[in-house]
Design an enzyme around this catalytic site. Structure first.
Site, PDB file in Angstrom:
ATOM      1  CG  ASP A 159     -15.051  49.095  14.139  1.00  0.00           C
ATOM      2  OD1 ASP A 159     -14.038  49.650  13.701  1.00  0.00           O
ATOM      3  OD2 ASP A 159     -16.100  48.999  13.481  1.00  0.00           O
ATOM      4  CG  ASN A 201     -25.883  45.779   8.183  1.00  0.00           C
ATOM      5  OD1 ASN A 201     -25.203  46.780   8.428  1.00  0.00           O
ATOM      6  ND2 ASN A 201     -25.632  44.601   8.714  1.00  0.00           N
ATOM      7  CG  HIS A 233     -22.570  47.825  10.364  1.00  0.00           C
ATOM      8  ND1 HIS A 233     -22.303  46.596   9.814  1.00  0.00           N
ATOM      9  CD2 HIS A 233     -21.554  48.621   9.971  1.00  0.00           C
ATOM     10  CE1 HIS A 233     -21.189  46.660   9.126  1.00  0.00           C
ATOM     11  NE2 HIS A 233     -20.710  47.880   9.198  1.00  0.00           N
ATOM     12  CD  GLU A 245     -23.274  43.641  11.967  1.00  0.00           C
ATOM     13  OE1 GLU A 245     -23.913  44.470  11.281  1.00  0.00           O
ATOM     14  OE2 GLU A 245     -22.446  42.857  11.479  1.00  0.00           O
TER      15      GLU A 245
HETATM   16  C1  GLP Z   1     -16.967  48.055   8.445  1.00  0.00           C
HETATM   17  C2  GLP Z   1     -16.622  48.941   9.639  1.00  0.00           C
HETATM   18  C3  GLP Z   1     -17.491  50.171   9.722  1.00  0.00           C
HETATM   19  C4  GLP Z   1     -17.574  50.831   8.364  1.00  0.00           C
HETATM   20  C5  GLP Z   1     -18.220  49.896   7.388  1.00  0.00           C
HETATM   21  C6  GLP Z   1     -18.390  50.469   5.992  1.00  0.00           C
HETATM   22  O1  GLP Z   1     -17.886  47.068   8.724  1.00  0.00           O
HETATM   23  N1  GLP Z   1     -16.696  48.235  10.863  1.00  0.00           N
HETATM   24  O2  GLP Z   1     -16.995  51.038  10.710  1.00  0.00           O
HETATM   25  O3  GLP Z   1     -18.297  52.030   8.456  1.00  0.00           O
HETATM   26  O4  GLP Z   1     -17.397  48.738   7.287  1.00  0.00           O
HETATM   27  O5  GLP Z   1     -17.206  50.395   5.283  1.00  0.00           O
HETATM   28  P1  GLP Z   1     -16.937  51.038   3.870  1.00  0.00           P
HETATM   29  O6  GLP Z   1     -16.615  52.462   4.156  1.00  0.00           O
HETATM   30  O7  GLP Z   1     -15.760  50.273   3.342  1.00  0.00           O
HETATM   31  O8  GLP Z   1     -18.155  50.866   3.069  1.00  0.00           O
END
Ligand code: GLP
Length: 244
Positions: A67, A136, A138, A143
């Site tokens: 993404d 959440n 995702h 989402e």
């Molecule tokens: C972002 C990314 C996700 C990732 C998530 C969790 O929103 N788009 O791909 O998995 O954050 O991030 P973290 O690993 O910093 O908790």
């Protein structure tokens, strides 16, 4: 589904790096799907070390990132492009031409999404997709929603995600409101999927994703249907799981 509960974040990172290293060594021209976020940072560090020690080469590896934020220039310190180059690509022997990250600055986002899917198809699909998970539930930027989104697409970020990610931007209003993400179909089509989660803050999402009903309200729950899923979690992220 294979669940690995690591003692701590260091062990989780090493287990994840070893799994990536194994597939890179075992298949020529392997295609990896890669995530951003704080969770995979330790894995990237371990992979960099393996590369520097001459144990692993990324010369023939192709990557597709999950993404990217919309409307952030590549060079912005919060773009996922910057994240990948600062934390991984600049430190390994990867061929720049083989790295793919959705272009969040594309003037025609719809065309960019279609093109991204075409590029994945052209290299024969993704062998191993590495994922993190949002609080959440995702995955990528898919989402919670009333339906599972298909291919790469543009999304409106949830307030919850904007708030969680504002820690990198300094303030809420600086976080982009939209992003481009590989969809649930793009993720489910990958031959193997590995999801990583660390810390208490992820325990509830992990429990729902692995042991709750399969619902687009908790996008990661769809992974229960994947035929080659590896879950690597630390003790804290696994703390609410019944089956482990
Ligand atoms: C972002 C990314 C996700 C990732 C998530 C969790 O929103 N788009 O791909 O998995 O954050 O991030 P973290 O690993 O910093 O908790």
């Amino acid at each position: 589904m294979k669940i690995v509960v690591a003692k701590n974040y260091e062990e989780l990172s090493l287990q994840a790096a070893n799994k990536v290293a194994d597939i890179v060594k075992s298949k020529q021209d392997v295609v990896l799907g890669l995530p951003t976020g704080s969770t995979p940072l330790g894995m990237y560090k371990d992979l960099i070390d393996m590369n520097k020690e001459g144990k692993l080469s990324f010369k023939d590896v192709t990557t597709f990132n999950l993404d990217e934020y919309e409307s952030l220039p590549k060079e912005d310190e919060n773009s996922y492009y910057r994240f990948m180059w600062d934390n991984f690509f600049s430190h390994i022997d990867i061929d720049r031409q083989r790295t793919n990250i959705p272009n969040g600055m594309a003037s025609n986002v719809e065309e960019e999404c279609k093109d991204y899917e075409r590029r994945i198809e052209d290299v024969g699909g993704i062998d191993l997709m590495v994922l993190g998970i949002g609080n959440n539930g995702h995955i990528g930027f898919n989402e919670p929603s009333s339906y599972f989104a298909g291919a790469t697409h543009r999304v409106k970020l949830h307030e919850n995600t904007i708030e969680a990610n504002s820690r990198f931007f300094g303030s809420l209003d600086k976080v982009p409101k939209h992003a481009v993400t590989m969809g649930i179909k793009s993720i489910m089509q990958c031959r193997s999927v590995m999801i990583l989660a660390s810390g208490k803050g992820k325990a509830d999402a992990i429990k729902k994703a692995l042991e709750g009903p399969i619902t687009p309200e908790l996008p990661a729950s769809v992974l229960q249907l994947h035929r080659d899923l590896t879950v690597i979690v630390d003790e804290e992220a696994a703390s609410l799981l019944e089956k482990r």
